[in-house]
Design an enzyme around this catalytic site. Structure first.
Site, PDB file in Angstrom:
ATOM      1  N   ASP A   1     -15.492 -18.034   2.103  1.00 46.12           N
ATOM      2  CA  ASP A   1     -14.395 -17.254   1.544  1.00 46.12           C
ATOM      3  C   ASP A   1     -14.669 -16.889   0.087  1.00 46.12           C
ATOM      4  OD1 ASP A   1     -11.775 -16.092   1.321  1.00 46.12           O
ATOM      5  OD2 ASP A   1     -11.120 -17.451   2.909  1.00 46.12           O
TER       6      ASP A   1
ATOM      7  N   ASN B   1       4.386  -4.582   8.724  1.00 43.93           N
ATOM      8  CA  ASN B   1       3.508  -5.246   7.758  1.00 43.93           C
ATOM      9  C   ASN B   1       2.084  -4.742   7.956  1.00 43.93           C
ATOM     10  OD1 ASN B   1       3.053  -7.659   5.807  1.00 43.93           O
ATOM     11  ND2 ASN B   1       1.492  -7.920   7.398  1.00 43.93           N
TER      12      ASN B   1
ATOM     13  N   GLU C   1       3.498  -2.155   3.386  1.00 42.39           N
ATOM     14  CA  GLU C   1       2.347  -1.930   2.505  1.00 42.39           C
ATOM     15  C   GLU C   1       1.786  -0.512   2.623  1.00 42.39           C
ATOM     16  OE1 GLU C   1       2.730  -6.329   3.039  1.00 42.39           O
ATOM     17  OE2 GLU C   1       2.885  -4.565   4.343  1.00 42.39           O
TER      18      GLU C   1
END
Length: 437
Positions: free
Chosen positions: A247, A136, A199
């Site tokens: 964020d 990953n 990915e």
């Protein structure tokens, strides 16, 4: 592709050099905030970082198009979707010369961006981990705690799955943090393919079908050739408080107990450029939201063939609100698009579906469509207590109310639904045109 170097990308598209060294305390943040969305990427020196640091690399859609080698949204979405279904090839090569970085985590391009944040944050690192045959790569923020320690925010997705597998066996998870790469690799790391689809394979697909990688010095994890900074680490069972952190929504994410990352060894590749991203910046929003736009586009397109535009709005962090433009074939198509979008991106909170004559990038046109083509008693979809986003402070228990607005006109709509037209003028164009301009 020869390598996935950020430097090679910047030299291809152009950049501007900042002629001063920036403090990690808010100066980097001010530079990003003042210049984002305007002009080329910037290259600056940051105190304590050996390599030049790039900012605002893909803070506009046009820069994302250049990173993917495309000219518009549909072509970009198709490339992302195709790379997910048919990942490219990783070509393993010998490890390039790397210099040890004795500064450890403190040598990474982390900065304090906002008042009230917990400390120096790195938001541009790709964390690569392989465990029990599953690999990953995903982007995770790191709160720097010292030379050899950092806290990592892990949401319950694929890295969390690998981490829990390791912890169930009483092991720390071996991982590699990589900083300073071609933005297509970052975009690939921001996608959510099925577990087991690596990915970096998506990145290879986006970059032409193949990408050269080498094995990290300690753990042997695959690292894209051209990476500026490489750190082999352990994601441990120790937990500390992580946050506050600003964020994508420009709100302070709450403090949580999160895993501690312990450094094994850190390296830099001389001559490369590294990269830092500010939470809530346009670059953050683009990298987070653009792959989800591709997912929504593909899902809605399967139900309605004539999807003209998809936009996750910047004000919603490129995450919570979507505007979708379609050409209706049947009554009810607007609601079909709403349901397909919610299924494709579970974090969505509000969806507005408009006709193709509405510019999804113009909030005034979207509001005009709601004002003139929407009736709440028949065009509103509400889904109570559905899974939401942890970014939404109003969804404290993780559940939210989702709302869809079908702001499309009836198929038999007459002239009363049309916007007045002026020959030679397009609504949404520059308002302050002067004679002779």
């Amino acid at each position: 592709m020869e390598d996935a170097s950020l430097k090679s990308f910047l030299e291809k598209v152009g950049y501007r050099v900042v002629d001063r060294t920036l403090s990690r305390e808010y100066e980097v943040a001010r530079l990003i905030a003042e210049t984002q969305g305007c002009g080329p990427p910037l290259l600056a020196r940051i105190e304590g970082v050996r390599q030049p640091v790039a900012v605002n690399v893909v803070d506009t859609r046009e820069k994302l198009y250049k990173a993917l080698g495309v000219t518009g949204d549909s072509e970009a979405y198709a490339k992302i979707v195709d790379s997910t279904m048919r990942p490219g090839r990783l070509e393993y090569v010998d490890k390039p010369p790397l210099d040890e970085m004795p500064e450890g985590f403190e040598g990474l391009p982390a900065a304090r961006f906002y008042e009230g944040e917990a400390g120096l944050y790195l938001s541009s690192g790709i964390v690569i981990a392989c465990y029990e045959g599953v690999c990953n790569a995903s982007i995770h923020r790191l709160l720097i705690l010292g030379r050899e320690r950092a806290a990592i925010r892990i949401v319950p997705r694929h890295l969390w799955h690998l981490y829990r597998k390791a912890r169930e066996r009483g092991e720390d998870l071996p991982a590699t943090v990589v900083v300073g790469l071609h933005p297509a690799v970052l975009l690939a790391a921001a996608t959510s393919p099925p577990l087991g689809v690596f990915e970096l394979g998506l990145a290879a697909g986006m970059l032409g079908g193949s990408m050269k990688v080498y094995r990290s010095p300690v753990h042997g994890n695959p690292v894209p050739l051209g990476a500026a900074m490489v750190a082999d680490v352990w994601i441990t069972g120790e937990q500390v408080e992580e946050g506050p952190y600003v964020d994508a929504l420009l709100t302070y994410d709450r403090v949580r107990r999160q895993p501690v990352v312990r450094l094994e060894a850190a390296y830099i590749k001389e001559g490369e450029y590294t990269h830092t991203i500010m939470g809530g910046s346009l670059e953050h929003v683009n990298l987070m939201g653009f792959p989800r736009e591709a997912s929504i586009w593909e899902a809605v397109r399967r139900a309605l063939p004539r999807v003209r535009a998809v936009r996750l709005t910047p004000a919603s962090g490129g995450w919570l609100h979507a505007v979708i433009a379609v050409e209706k074939q049947h009554e009810g198509d607007g609601k079909t698009a709403i349901m397909a979008a919610f299924a494709a991106h579970p974090s969505l909170k509000h969806v507005v579906v408009v006709d193709s004559d509405v510019d999804v990038d113009d909030p005034m046109q979207v509001e005009w469509a709601i004002a003139t083509r929407f009736q709440a008693d028949k065009d509103l979809v509400i889904i109570p207590r559905a899974r939401g986003s942890t970014l939404d402070p109003s969804a404290a228990d993780g559940l939210t109310a989702k709302m869809g607005l079908d702001a499309t006109k009836p198929l038999d709509a007459g002239m009363g639904y049309e916007r007045g037209r002026i020959p030679g003028f397009k609504w949404g164009s520059r308002r302050c045109h002067q004679p002779g301009d």
